[in-house]
Design a protein around this motif. Sequence first.
Motif, PDB file in Angstrom:
ATOM      1  N   ALA A  96     -61.858  20.792 -21.465  1.00 20.88           N
ATOM      2  CA  ALA A  96     -60.768  19.944 -20.963  1.00 20.88           C
ATOM      3  C   ALA A  96     -59.477  20.747 -20.838  1.00 20.88           C
ATOM      4  CB  ALA A  96     -60.563  18.755 -21.895  1.00 20.88           C
ATOM      5  N   MET A  97     -59.163  21.572 -21.843  1.00 15.96           N
ATOM      6  CA  MET A  97     -57.954  22.392 -21.769  1.00 15.96           C
ATOM      7  C   MET A  97     -58.049  23.420 -20.648  1.00 15.96           C
ATOM      8  SD  MET A  97     -56.701  22.981 -25.729  1.00 15.96           S
ATOM      9  CE  MET A  97     -58.304  23.311 -26.466  1.00 15.96           C
ATOM     10  N   LYS A 101     -55.623  23.496 -17.414  1.00  8.86           N
ATOM     11  CA  LYS A 101     -54.800  24.713 -17.356  1.00  8.86           C
ATOM     12  C   LYS A 101     -53.671  24.694 -18.390  1.00  8.86           C
ATOM     13  CE  LYS A 101     -55.776  25.772 -12.498  1.00  8.86           C
ATOM     14  NZ  LYS A 101     -56.887  24.802 -12.392  1.00  8.86           N
ATOM     15  N   VAL A 102     -54.031  24.300 -19.615  1.00 13.04           N
ATOM     16  CA  VAL A 102     -53.078  24.332 -20.724  1.00 13.04           C
ATOM     17  C   VAL A 102     -53.632  25.266 -21.801  1.00 13.04           C
ATOM     18  CG1 VAL A 102     -52.177  22.033 -20.289  1.00 13.04           C
ATOM     19  CG2 VAL A 102     -54.149  22.303 -21.796  1.00 13.04           C
ATOM     20  N   LYS A 103     -52.741  25.791 -22.632  1.00 18.71           N
ATOM     21  CA  LYS A 103     -53.144  26.763 -23.640  1.00 18.71           C
ATOM     22  C   LYS A 103     -53.297  26.108 -25.002  1.00 18.71           C
ATOM     23  CE  LYS A 103     -50.887  30.741 -21.427  1.00 18.71           C
ATOM     24  NZ  LYS A 103     -49.898  31.830 -21.614  1.00 18.71           N
ATOM     25  N   GLN A 104     -54.199  26.681 -25.790  1.00 19.21           N
ATOM     26  CA  GLN A 104     -54.357  26.243 -27.170  1.00 19.21           C
ATOM     27  C   GLN A 104     -53.084  26.558 -27.955  1.00 19.21           C
ATOM     28  OE1 GLN A 104     -57.878  28.053 -28.838  1.00 19.21           O
ATOM     29  NE2 GLN A 104     -58.984  27.895 -26.906  1.00 19.21           N
ATOM     30  N   ILE A 112     -54.231  17.216 -24.696  1.00 12.43           N
ATOM     31  CA  ILE A 112     -55.457  17.231 -23.899  1.00 12.43           C
ATOM     32  C   ILE A 112     -56.679  17.302 -24.809  1.00 12.43           C
ATOM     33  CG2 ILE A 112     -56.810  18.557 -22.234  1.00 12.43           C
ATOM     34  CD1 ILE A 112     -54.529  17.040 -20.970  1.00 12.43           C
ATOM     35  N   SER A 113     -56.599  18.142 -25.846  1.00  6.03           N
ATOM     36  CA  SER A 113     -57.702  18.276 -26.791  1.00  6.03           C
ATOM     37  C   SER A 113     -57.999  16.949 -27.485  1.00  6.03           C
ATOM     38  CB  SER A 113     -57.367  19.340 -27.839  1.00  6.03           C
ATOM     39  OG  SER A 113     -58.299  19.334 -28.884  1.00  6.03           O
TER      40      SER A 113
END
Length: 219
Positions: A96-97, A101-104, A112-113
């Motif tokens: 999903a991340m 296009k998002v970073k941990q 999102i997680s």
Amino acid sequence: MGKKSYEAQIHVYGRIWMLTALFMMLMVPTLICTYYDAWPTLSAVAKGLLGVAPIFWTVAVIEVITFTPMLGSGGAYLAFVTGNLTNLKVPCALYAMENAKVKQGTLEGELISTIAIAVSSIVTVAIIAMGVFLLAPLTPILNSDLLKPAFDNILPALFGGLAVVYVSKNWKIAITPLIFMIVLFVAVPSLASSVSVLVPVGALIAIGMARFMYKKGLL
């Protein structure tokens, strides 16, 4: 709502739900024992725990250390309450991340997680409920020789897809732990049942290689 306020609330509600889930899990056997007036002896409980507790406690500590930075606080609380992290929650969150296009480690990544893990939990419950009602008519199909190879390779398929994405992005760092694990499992196939314990080993190898390559100017 600021990031600090969000994280503070996540930890408050997360701890409440973790303790509530733990209480409910312990109440099921307690109520059964109370209703039937059949309590196990302490020696029997200790004997039963001795065979499984050291393994599960070790894996639990390893999973918390390994998966929490990936999932974020909210996702970690939700995932550890609902369970099935390695097979379902972690792949769902990472995929999903990746798609979003998002970073941990960022607020966006954590949101999102958490949403991905929540949706996967709801879908899992729905599928299990359907499976309970359809278990009898579907049993011959699910146990057929035709579908057996598919069920045996669900986990490799999930992580294989994720590996292609992440290894291709950081192949210089990933190649060393990848080769190490391939050689290890080929040499000692019995370690396949200890994958969770070996995850931090691979992570430490990757961190060490990344630091070495960074100092050598290769990254």
